[in-house]
Design a protein around this motif. Structure first.
Motif, PDB file in Angstrom:
ATOM      1  N   ALA A 233      24.464  -1.363 -29.540  1.00  0.00           N
ATOM      2  CA  ALA A 233      25.761  -0.798 -29.192  1.00  0.00           C
ATOM      3  C   ALA A 233      26.660  -1.838 -28.551  1.00  0.00           C
ATOM      4  CB  ALA A 233      25.580   0.408 -28.250  1.00  0.00           C
ATOM      5  N   PHE A 234      27.965  -1.634 -28.699  1.00  0.00           N
ATOM      6  CA  PHE A 234      29.010  -2.543 -28.224  1.00  0.00           C
ATOM      7  C   PHE A 234      29.918  -1.800 -27.262  1.00  0.00           C
ATOM      8  CE2 PHE A 234      32.182  -5.937 -28.892  1.00  0.00           C
ATOM      9  CZ  PHE A 234      33.344  -5.288 -28.534  1.00  0.00           C
ATOM     10  N   MET A 235      30.357  -2.507 -26.219  1.00  0.00           N
ATOM     11  CA  MET A 235      31.340  -1.929 -25.283  1.00  0.00           C
ATOM     12  C   MET A 235      32.346  -3.004 -24.905  1.00  0.00           C
ATOM     13  SD  MET A 235      30.836  -0.401 -21.438  1.00  0.00           S
ATOM     14  CE  MET A 235      29.801   0.994 -21.891  1.00  0.00           C
TER      15      MET A 235
ATOM     16  N   GLU B  74      36.961  -4.367 -20.849  1.00  0.00           N
ATOM     17  CA  GLU B  74      38.036  -3.684 -20.117  1.00  0.00           C
ATOM     18  C   GLU B  74      38.280  -2.314 -20.718  1.00  0.00           C
ATOM     19  OE1 GLU B  74      38.453  -6.846 -17.563  1.00  0.00           O
ATOM     20  OE2 GLU B  74      39.378  -4.862 -17.455  1.00  0.00           O
ATOM     21  N   GLY B  75      38.853  -1.439 -19.902  1.00  0.00           N
ATOM     22  CA  GLY B  75      39.220  -0.128 -20.419  1.00  0.00           C
ATOM     23  C   GLY B  75      38.085   0.867 -20.352  1.00  0.00           C
ATOM     24  N   ALA B  76      38.222   1.924 -21.098  1.00  0.00           N
ATOM     25  CA  ALA B  76      37.240   3.009 -21.084  1.00  0.00           C
ATOM     26  C   ALA B  76      35.867   2.500 -21.539  1.00  0.00           C
ATOM     27  CB  ALA B  76      37.702   4.139 -21.993  1.00  0.00           C
ATOM     28  N   GLN B  77      34.823   3.012 -20.915  1.00  0.00           N
ATOM     29  CA  GLN B  77      33.467   2.538 -21.199  1.00  0.00           C
ATOM     30  C   GLN B  77      32.891   3.247 -22.422  1.00  0.00           C
ATOM     31  OE1 GLN B  77      31.339   3.153 -17.568  1.00  0.00           O
ATOM     32  NE2 GLN B  77      32.436   1.577 -16.467  1.00  0.00           N
ATOM     33  N   LYS B  78      33.552   3.091 -23.552  1.00  0.00           N
ATOM     34  CA  LYS B  78      33.086   3.745 -24.774  1.00  0.00           C
ATOM     35  C   LYS B  78      32.103   2.833 -25.489  1.00  0.00           C
ATOM     36  CE  LYS B  78      37.274   4.232 -26.365  1.00  0.00           C
ATOM     37  NZ  LYS B  78      38.353   4.635 -27.315  1.00  0.00           N
ATOM     38  N   LEU B  79      30.964   3.394 -25.845  1.00  0.00           N
ATOM     39  CA  LEU B  79      29.977   2.662 -26.624  1.00  0.00           C
ATOM     40  C   LEU B  79      30.213   2.918 -28.107  1.00  0.00           C
ATOM     41  CD1 LEU B  79      26.588   3.248 -24.773  1.00  0.00           C
ATOM     42  CD2 LEU B  79      27.673   1.047 -25.221  1.00  0.00           C
ATOM     43  N   VAL B  80      30.162   1.854 -28.900  1.00  0.00           N
ATOM     44  CA  VAL B  80      30.172   1.956 -30.356  1.00  0.00           C
ATOM     45  C   VAL B  80      28.768   1.612 -30.827  1.00  0.00           C
ATOM     46  CG1 VAL B  80      31.146   1.076 -32.491  1.00  0.00           C
ATOM     47  CG2 VAL B  80      32.607   1.337 -30.463  1.00  0.00           C
ATOM     48  N   PHE B  81      28.151   2.528 -31.540  1.00  0.00           N
ATOM     49  CA  PHE B  81      26.747   2.385 -31.922  1.00  0.00           C
ATOM     50  C   PHE B  81      26.573   1.939 -33.367  1.00  0.00           C
ATOM     51  CE2 PHE B  81      24.229   4.160 -28.474  1.00  0.00           C
ATOM     52  CZ  PHE B  81      25.174   4.847 -27.731  1.00  0.00           C
ATOM     53  N   GLY B  82      25.456   1.263 -33.616  1.00  0.00           N
ATOM     54  CA  GLY B  82      25.013   1.026 -34.980  1.00  0.00           C
ATOM     55  C   GLY B  82      24.280   2.248 -35.506  1.00  0.00           C
ATOM     56  N   GLN B  83      23.780   2.117 -36.741  1.00  0.00           N
ATOM     57  CA  GLN B  83      23.174   3.259 -37.419  1.00  0.00           C
ATOM     58  C   GLN B  83      21.768   3.564 -36.922  1.00  0.00           C
ATOM     59  OE1 GLN B  83      24.414   0.497 -38.670  1.00  0.00           O
ATOM     60  NE2 GLN B  83      25.685   0.878 -40.483  1.00  0.00           N
ATOM     61  N   GLY B  84      21.158   2.606 -36.242  1.00  0.00           N
ATOM     62  CA  GLY B  84      19.817   2.809 -35.727  1.00  0.00           C
ATOM     63  C   GLY B  84      18.742   2.228 -36.628  1.00  0.00           C
ATOM     64  N   THR B  85      17.635   1.813 -36.007  1.00  0.00           N
ATOM     65  CA  THR B  85      16.439   1.347 -36.711  1.00  0.00           C
ATOM     66  C   THR B  85      15.255   2.140 -36.189  1.00  0.00           C
ATOM     67  OG1 THR B  85      17.256  -0.917 -37.007  1.00  0.00           O
ATOM     68  CG2 THR B  85      14.873  -0.583 -37.118  1.00  0.00           C
ATOM     69  N   ARG B  86      14.557   2.786 -37.093  1.00  0.00           N
ATOM     70  CA  ARG B  86      13.354   3.540 -36.702  1.00  0.00           C
ATOM     71  C   ARG B  86      12.161   2.597 -36.720  1.00  0.00           C
ATOM     72  NH1 ARG B  86      12.473   8.730 -36.240  1.00  0.00           N
ATOM     73  NH2 ARG B  86      14.377   9.243 -37.391  1.00  0.00           N
ATOM     74  N   LEU B  87      11.603   2.331 -35.551  1.00  0.00           N
ATOM     75  CA  LEU B  87      10.477   1.405 -35.405  1.00  0.00           C
ATOM     76  C   LEU B  87       9.201   2.192 -35.159  1.00  0.00           C
ATOM     77  CD1 LEU B  87       9.327  -1.476 -35.078  1.00  0.00           C
ATOM     78  CD2 LEU B  87       9.868  -1.286 -32.634  1.00  0.00           C
ATOM     79  N   THR B  88       8.190   1.893 -35.966  1.00  0.00           N
ATOM     80  CA  THR B  88       6.875   2.519 -35.788  1.00  0.00           C
ATOM     81  C   THR B  88       5.854   1.437 -35.471  1.00  0.00           C
ATOM     82  OG1 THR B  88       7.423   4.266 -37.366  1.00  0.00           O
ATOM     83  CG2 THR B  88       5.090   3.937 -36.855  1.00  0.00           C
ATOM     84  N   ILE B  89       5.121   1.635 -34.389  1.00  0.00           N
ATOM     85  CA  ILE B  89       4.040   0.729 -34.014  1.00  0.00           C
ATOM     86  C   ILE B  89       2.724   1.411 -34.398  1.00  0.00           C
ATOM     87  CG2 ILE B  89       2.987  -0.663 -32.199  1.00  0.00           C
ATOM     88  CD1 ILE B  89       5.960  -1.281 -32.707  1.00  0.00           C
ATOM     89  N   ASN B  90       1.980   0.759 -35.282  1.00  0.00           N
ATOM     90  CA  ASN B  90       0.727   1.337 -35.785  1.00  0.00           C
ATOM     91  C   ASN B  90      -0.475   0.823 -35.007  1.00  0.00           C
ATOM     92  OD1 ASN B  90       1.950   2.797 -38.030  1.00  0.00           O
ATOM     93  ND2 ASN B  90       2.337   0.768 -38.883  1.00  0.00           N
ATOM     94  N   PRO B  91      -1.452   1.695 -34.734  1.00  0.00           N
ATOM     95  CA  PRO B  91      -2.643   1.241 -33.997  1.00  0.00           C
ATOM     96  C   PRO B  91      -3.530   0.351 -34.858  1.00  0.00           C
ATOM     97  CG  PRO B  91      -2.849   3.548 -34.621  1.00  0.00           C
ATOM     98  CD  PRO B  91      -1.453   3.130 -34.995  1.00  0.00           C
TER      99      PRO B  91
END
Lengths: 115, 116
Positions: free
Chosen positions: A93-95, A98-115
């Motif tokens: 995310a980016f902010m 200066e100005g309003a503390q609005k976060l701009v997000f990316g689409q996300g990455t789903r991370l799975t840790i396997n045993p």
């Protein structure tokens, strides 16, 4: 307007391995903040790490570190010695500084840790 | 720890119903936010508020309104729910001050809304 892009929808690694999540962003601002947030399954979003753009030194928090390349507008997250509890959605995310503390997000990455 | 509490974890509503999503924070934060989370789209800002009775539109305000009558409470209102508003809604708050925790958003657990 700012945009954030995460090009890896899903990733999967074995426990104890190191994994790097990618993030690029676009902005005309010179001073800003970048964040990685983690959202575990069915749990709330929490801050992983924060980077201030005017600081050249890459931020680190225990096993989590970033590679901040300001000129390339790249902000990757490295997780060392991955653990099962690292399984989550990760958002970059980016902010503006200066100005309003609005976060701009990316689409996300789903991370799975396997045993 | 800062706590952001969203009143409903899961809701199922009918098309056309009026829906209220409530959010309360307990750390005297000035800023409060409502985001919508959809797969493949990340989080998108609906509305935010930087003070009591103050509000500003985010990136996707259409079909939503908000209310902030008290500093600790920020409500999201769907006047007439539609199926395309089925989503996860996340509330967040932050401190506007100059301390080290400023500009870090703290999120609630989310409210998953299904509109039939």
């Amino acid at each position: 307007a700012q945009t954030v892009t995460q090009s890896q929808p899903e990733m999967s690694v074995q426990e104890a391995e190191t994994v790097t999540l990618s993030c690029t962003y676009d902005t005309s601002e010179n001073n800003y903040y970048l964040f990685w947030y983690k959202q575990p399954p069915s749990r709330q979003m929490i801050l992983v790490i924060r980077q201030e753009a005017y600081k050249q030194q890459n931020a680190t928090e225990n096993r989590f570190s970033v590679n901040f390349q300001k000129a390339a507008k790249s902000f990757s997250l490295k997780i060392s010695d991955s653990q099962l509890g690292d399984t989550a959605m990760y958002f970059c995310a980016f902010m503006k500084h200066e100005g309003a503390q609005k976060l701009v997000f990316g689409q996300g990455t789903r991370l799975t840790i396997n045993p | 720890d800062v706590k952001v509490t969203q009143s409903s974890r899961y809701l199922v509503k009918r098309t056309g119903e009026k829906v209220f999503l409530e959010c309360v924070q307990d750390m005297d934060h000035e800023n409060m936010f409502w985001y919508r989370q959809d797969p493949g789209l990340g989080l998108r800002l609906i509305y935010f508020s930087y003070d009591v009775k103050m509000k500003e539109k985010g990136d996707i305000p259409e079909g939503y309104s908000v209310s902030r009558e008290k500093k600790e409470r920020f409500s999201l209102i769907l006047e007439s729910a539609s199926t395309n508003q089925t989503s996860m809604y996340l509330c967040a708050s932050s401190d506007r001050g100059l301390n080290s925790g400023a500009n870090v958003l703290t999120f609630g657990a989310g409210s998953r809304l299904t509109v039939l």
